[in-house]
Design a protein around this motif. Structure first.
Motif, PDB file in Angstrom:
ATOM      1  N   ILE A  28       0.854  -1.187   0.000  1.00  0.00           N
ATOM      2  CA  ILE A  28       0.000   0.000   0.000  1.00  0.00           C
ATOM      3  C   ILE A  28       0.891   1.238   0.000  1.00  0.00           C
ATOM      4  O   ILE A  28       1.770   1.382   0.855  1.00  0.00           O
ATOM      5  CB  ILE A  28      -0.947   0.006   1.215  1.00  0.00           C
ATOM      6  CG1 ILE A  28      -1.834  -1.233   1.197  1.00  0.00           C
ATOM      7  CG2 ILE A  28      -1.796   1.270   1.231  1.00  0.00           C
ATOM      8  CD1 ILE A  28      -2.740  -1.366   2.411  1.00  0.00           C
ATOM      9  N   LEU A  29       0.653   2.142  -0.951  1.00  0.00           N
ATOM     10  CA  LEU A  29       1.464   3.339  -1.124  1.00  0.00           C
ATOM     11  C   LEU A  29       0.774   4.546  -0.510  1.00  0.00           C
ATOM     12  O   LEU A  29      -0.432   4.748  -0.687  1.00  0.00           O
ATOM     13  CB  LEU A  29       1.719   3.585  -2.614  1.00  0.00           C
ATOM     14  CG  LEU A  29       2.338   2.423  -3.387  1.00  0.00           C
ATOM     15  CD1 LEU A  29       2.597   2.819  -4.830  1.00  0.00           C
ATOM     16  CD2 LEU A  29       3.622   1.934  -2.733  1.00  0.00           C
ATOM     17  N   HIS A  30       1.571   5.376   0.190  1.00  0.00           N
ATOM     18  CA  HIS A  30       1.076   6.562   0.891  1.00  0.00           C
ATOM     19  C   HIS A  30       1.858   7.796   0.444  1.00  0.00           C
ATOM     20  O   HIS A  30       2.983   7.701  -0.050  1.00  0.00           O
ATOM     21  CB  HIS A  30       1.285   6.430   2.399  1.00  0.00           C
ATOM     22  CG  HIS A  30       0.628   5.251   3.042  1.00  0.00           C
ATOM     23  ND1 HIS A  30      -0.376   5.388   3.972  1.00  0.00           N
ATOM     24  CD2 HIS A  30       0.852   3.916   2.916  1.00  0.00           C
ATOM     25  CE1 HIS A  30      -0.751   4.184   4.386  1.00  0.00           C
ATOM     26  NE2 HIS A  30      -0.018   3.278   3.767  1.00  0.00           N
ATOM     27  N   SER A  31       1.277   8.972   0.690  1.00  0.00           N
ATOM     28  CA  SER A  31       2.013  10.238   0.667  1.00  0.00           C
ATOM     29  C   SER A  31       2.015  10.786   2.085  1.00  0.00           C
ATOM     30  O   SER A  31       0.976  10.814   2.746  1.00  0.00           O
ATOM     31  CB  SER A  31       1.350  11.254  -0.265  1.00  0.00           C
ATOM     32  OG  SER A  31       1.427  10.834  -1.607  1.00  0.00           O
ATOM     33  N   ILE A  32       3.179  11.250   2.569  1.00  0.00           N
ATOM     34  CA  ILE A  32       3.288  11.646   3.971  1.00  0.00           C
ATOM     35  C   ILE A  32       2.889  13.088   4.218  1.00  0.00           C
ATOM     36  O   ILE A  32       2.834  13.548   5.350  1.00  0.00           O
ATOM     37  CB  ILE A  32       4.714  11.382   4.499  1.00  0.00           C
ATOM     38  CG1 ILE A  32       4.708  11.293   6.028  1.00  0.00           C
ATOM     39  CG2 ILE A  32       5.692  12.426   3.963  1.00  0.00           C
ATOM     40  CD1 ILE A  32       5.985  10.762   6.622  1.00  0.00           C
ATOM     41  N   ALA A  33       2.573  13.847   3.143  1.00  0.00           N
ATOM     42  CA  ALA A  33       2.185  15.260   3.268  1.00  0.00           C
ATOM     43  C   ALA A  33       3.282  16.084   3.930  1.00  0.00           C
ATOM     44  O   ALA A  33       3.031  16.960   4.749  1.00  0.00           O
ATOM     45  CB  ALA A  33       0.865  15.405   4.022  1.00  0.00           C
ATOM     46  N   GLU A  92       5.673   5.196   2.921  1.00  0.00           N
ATOM     47  CA  GLU A  92       5.386   6.631   2.967  1.00  0.00           C
ATOM     48  C   GLU A  92       6.323   7.332   1.990  1.00  0.00           C
ATOM     49  O   GLU A  92       7.538   7.103   2.013  1.00  0.00           O
ATOM     50  CB  GLU A  92       5.595   7.192   4.371  1.00  0.00           C
ATOM     51  CG  GLU A  92       4.551   6.763   5.377  1.00  0.00           C
ATOM     52  CD  GLU A  92       3.221   7.463   5.205  1.00  0.00           C
ATOM     53  OE1 GLU A  92       3.112   8.341   4.309  1.00  0.00           O
ATOM     54  OE2 GLU A  92       2.296   7.145   5.971  1.00  0.00           O
ATOM     55  N   THR A  93       5.764   8.194   1.137  1.00  0.00           N
ATOM     56  CA  THR A  93       6.567   8.874   0.127  1.00  0.00           C
ATOM     57  C   THR A  93       6.496  10.384   0.334  1.00  0.00           C
ATOM     58  O   THR A  93       5.422  10.932   0.616  1.00  0.00           O
ATOM     59  CB  THR A  93       6.058   8.519  -1.292  1.00  0.00           C
ATOM     60  OG1 THR A  93       4.707   8.952  -1.456  1.00  0.00           O
ATOM     61  CG2 THR A  93       6.134   7.018  -1.521  1.00  0.00           C
ATOM     62  N   ALA A  94       7.625  11.062   0.192  1.00  0.00           N
ATOM     63  CA  ALA A  94       7.682  12.513   0.340  1.00  0.00           C
ATOM     64  C   ALA A  94       6.731  13.176  -0.642  1.00  0.00           C
ATOM     65  O   ALA A  94       6.578  12.736  -1.788  1.00  0.00           O
ATOM     66  CB  ALA A  94       9.110  13.009   0.109  1.00  0.00           C
ATOM     67  N   SER A  95       6.096  14.260  -0.191  1.00  0.00           N
ATOM     68  CA  SER A  95       5.146  14.976  -1.040  1.00  0.00           C
ATOM     69  C   SER A  95       5.052  16.414  -0.559  1.00  0.00           C
ATOM     70  O   SER A  95       5.650  16.783   0.454  1.00  0.00           O
ATOM     71  CB  SER A  95       3.755  14.322  -0.962  1.00  0.00           C
ATOM     72  OG  SER A  95       3.178  14.529   0.320  1.00  0.00           O
ATOM     73  N   ASN A  96       4.257  17.229  -1.267  1.00  0.00           N
ATOM     74  CA  ASN A  96       3.981  18.554  -0.733  1.00  0.00           C
ATOM     75  C   ASN A  96       3.017  18.427   0.440  1.00  0.00           C
ATOM     76  O   ASN A  96       2.533  17.337   0.765  1.00  0.00           O
ATOM     77  CB  ASN A  96       3.450  19.492  -1.824  1.00  0.00           C
ATOM     78  CG  ASN A  96       2.112  19.041  -2.416  1.00  0.00           C
ATOM     79  OD1 ASN A  96       1.372  18.260  -1.826  1.00  0.00           O
ATOM     80  ND2 ASN A  96       1.801  19.528  -3.606  1.00  0.00           N
ATOM     81  N   LEU A  97       2.718  19.554   1.081  1.00  0.00           N
ATOM     82  CA  LEU A  97       1.946  19.500   2.320  1.00  0.00           C
ATOM     83  C   LEU A  97       0.494  19.079   2.092  1.00  0.00           C
ATOM     84  O   LEU A  97      -0.174  18.623   3.022  1.00  0.00           O
ATOM     85  CB  LEU A  97       1.982  20.854   3.022  1.00  0.00           C
ATOM     86  CG  LEU A  97       3.375  21.353   3.407  1.00  0.00           C
ATOM     87  CD1 LEU A  97       3.282  22.701   4.108  1.00  0.00           C
ATOM     88  CD2 LEU A  97       4.082  20.341   4.308  1.00  0.00           C
ATOM     89  N   GLN A  98       0.010  19.222   0.866  1.00  0.00           N
ATOM     90  CA  GLN A  98      -1.365  18.821   0.554  1.00  0.00           C
ATOM     91  C   GLN A  98      -1.429  17.451  -0.123  1.00  0.00           C
ATOM     92  O   GLN A  98      -2.493  17.021  -0.532  1.00  0.00           O
ATOM     93  CB  GLN A  98      -2.010  19.877  -0.365  1.00  0.00           C
ATOM     94  CG  GLN A  98      -2.201  21.242   0.282  1.00  0.00           C
ATOM     95  CD  GLN A  98      -0.906  22.032   0.364  1.00  0.00           C
ATOM     96  OE1 GLN A  98      -0.070  21.954  -0.542  1.00  0.00           O
ATOM     97  NE2 GLN A  98      -0.725  22.786   1.436  1.00  0.00           N
ATOM     98  N   HIS A  99      -0.298  16.775  -0.247  1.00  0.00           N
ATOM     99  CA  HIS A  99      -0.114  15.505  -0.963  1.00  0.00           C
ATOM    100  C   HIS A  99      -0.828  15.514  -2.318  1.00  0.00           C
ATOM    101  O   HIS A  99      -1.511  14.552  -2.693  1.00  0.00           O
ATOM    102  CB  HIS A  99      -0.503  14.289  -0.120  1.00  0.00           C
ATOM    103  CG  HIS A  99      -1.887  14.302   0.489  1.00  0.00           C
ATOM    104  ND1 HIS A  99      -3.016  14.195  -0.254  1.00  0.00           N
ATOM    105  CD2 HIS A  99      -2.297  14.392   1.775  1.00  0.00           C
ATOM    106  CE1 HIS A  99      -4.070  14.216   0.534  1.00  0.00           C
ATOM    107  NE2 HIS A  99      -3.665  14.338   1.770  1.00  0.00           N
TER     108      HIS A  99
END
Length: 377
Positions: A28-33, A92-99
């Motif tokens: 399962i892939l996530h964005s950490i915001a 968890e993958t790095a992203s902008n604050l709003q993912h």
């Protein structure tokens, strides 16, 4: 436990040894915001919460593993470990604050390589998960059982990349036939209606709002609790601004009479000054002053201070590192503080005479980066 050879190992304890085993059947892939590196993600899991993912992925494609893939991690709600012992691997993958931003090309390449390894290592089938407990590959917002009440993570751009690039890349490299990707994504679970604000402001060179990090965040949280606006915390405030901080600050803003967008939980200068009585400024520590204190205070009388205000900043950082008892935050860089600082140096890899408890430029700068102060010569 299985450790991916393409990731830097940053093992979380006691979670890595203490949590139950799983048979991995899903990724399962996530964005950490947050635009964090794998090291920063590790520090977040280690210091700020009892939740975690198996992997953390930076914008540059660098990946770290925190828990073996045959041990439960807590990022996926009911997919973490099902009654039959199966569970999900999480990234968890790095992203902008709003993912909302897309994965970089480097992130996509690393996700493909990891996905192939998980297929080869654990037999995860080369398909999209058809139900919340069906083996395969997915992204966090696909099923309500994978989150606490629904989530918008990851954003639309990354969902398209998952369907059009990531999963097809995994299938192709793993030798699968065809691309078992549906023409349209599974219906996403809508985000909760009252999604807290997820942006930052900078006031007097310090960040506030979702994803902000530093002692100023803890100070705001403690002030909110003192004023009776801490009901959304589960374990109290710390140095990372999360949704609970936003919700508590919104309660405080409404108590002042703010409404609508003015009570969205992100501080303004006026409400912050009312809460704290002043506007915090960045903290600065002189390396020369702290080194002088480390050489002077231990041999002086009990409680002697040389540069007390700056030393207190360093002592509190050592407390936050778990190396010094809070009772010794007194501005005197005595023998116990020197001993604690030597422990921090050893944590950074120093050995022998290099871990003498006397701050140096690299170690003090690293401590400042972790705990929100700037080091000058």
């Amino acid at each position: 436990m299985a450790w991916y050879p393409g990731a830097e190992r940053m093992e979380l304890q006691p979670e890595s040894d203490g949590q139950p085993a799983i048979v991995p059947t899903q990724l399962i892939l996530h964005s950490i915001a947050a635009p964090w590196t794998p090291q920063r993600i590790f520090e977040y899991w280690r210091d700020s919460t009892n939740l975690e993912s198996h992997f953390g992925l930076g914008y540059d494609g660098a990946i770290a593993q925190y828990i073996g893939t045959q041990t439960r991690a807590d990022a996926n709600m009911y997919a973490n470990r099902r009654p039959d012992g199966t569970g999900a691997v999480s990234v968890e993958t790095a992203s902008n604050l709003q993912h909302t931003d897309p994965w970089t090309a480097a992130q996509i390449e690393t996700l493909i390589q990891l996905g192939v390894w998980l297929h080869q290592q654990h037999g995860i089938p080369l398909r999209v998960c058809r139900t919340w407990d069906d083996p395969g590959y997915g992204y966090h917002r696909m099923f309500p059982q994978w989150s606490d009440g629904g989530t918008a993570c990851p954003g639309d751009a990354r969902v398209r990349q998952f369907l059009e690039a990531v999963l097809p890349g995994i299938v192709a490299r793993a030798g699968g036939s065809g691309v078992p990707t549906p023409r349209t994504p599974p219906t996403p679970v809508p985000a909760p209606e009252a999604t807290p604000a997820r942006y930052q402001v900078v006031i007097n060179r310090l960040a506030y709002g979702y994803g902000a990090h530093g002692p100023q965040v803890r100070e705001v949280g403690e002030a909110l609790v003192a004023r009776g606006h801490g009901s959304h915390y589960r374990s109290g405030p710390d140095e990372d601004w999360r949704d609970a901080d936003t919700l508590n600050y919104a309660d405080y803003q409404r108590s002042l009479g703010y409404q609508g967008e003015d009570a969205d939980g992100v501080p303004g200068e006026e409400s912050l000054r009312t809460l704290l009585g002043y506007i915090p400024a960045p903290r600065v520590v002189s390396l020369a002053h702290v080194r002088a204190a480390a050489r002077t205070d231990p041999g002086a009388g009990q409680g002697h201070t040389t540069y007390g205000d700056e030393v207190r900043i360093v002592e509190q950082a050592l407390v936050d590192e778990g190396l010094l008892d809070p009772v010794w935050v007194d501005g005197s860089l005595g023998s116990r503080t020197v001993e604690a600082y030597a422990g921090f140096q050893r944590r950074l890899g120093y050995r022998g005479a290099e871990a003498d408890g006397i701050p140096g430029q690299r170690s003090l700068t690293e401590l400042g980066d972790r705990h929100g102060f700037t080091v000058t010569d």
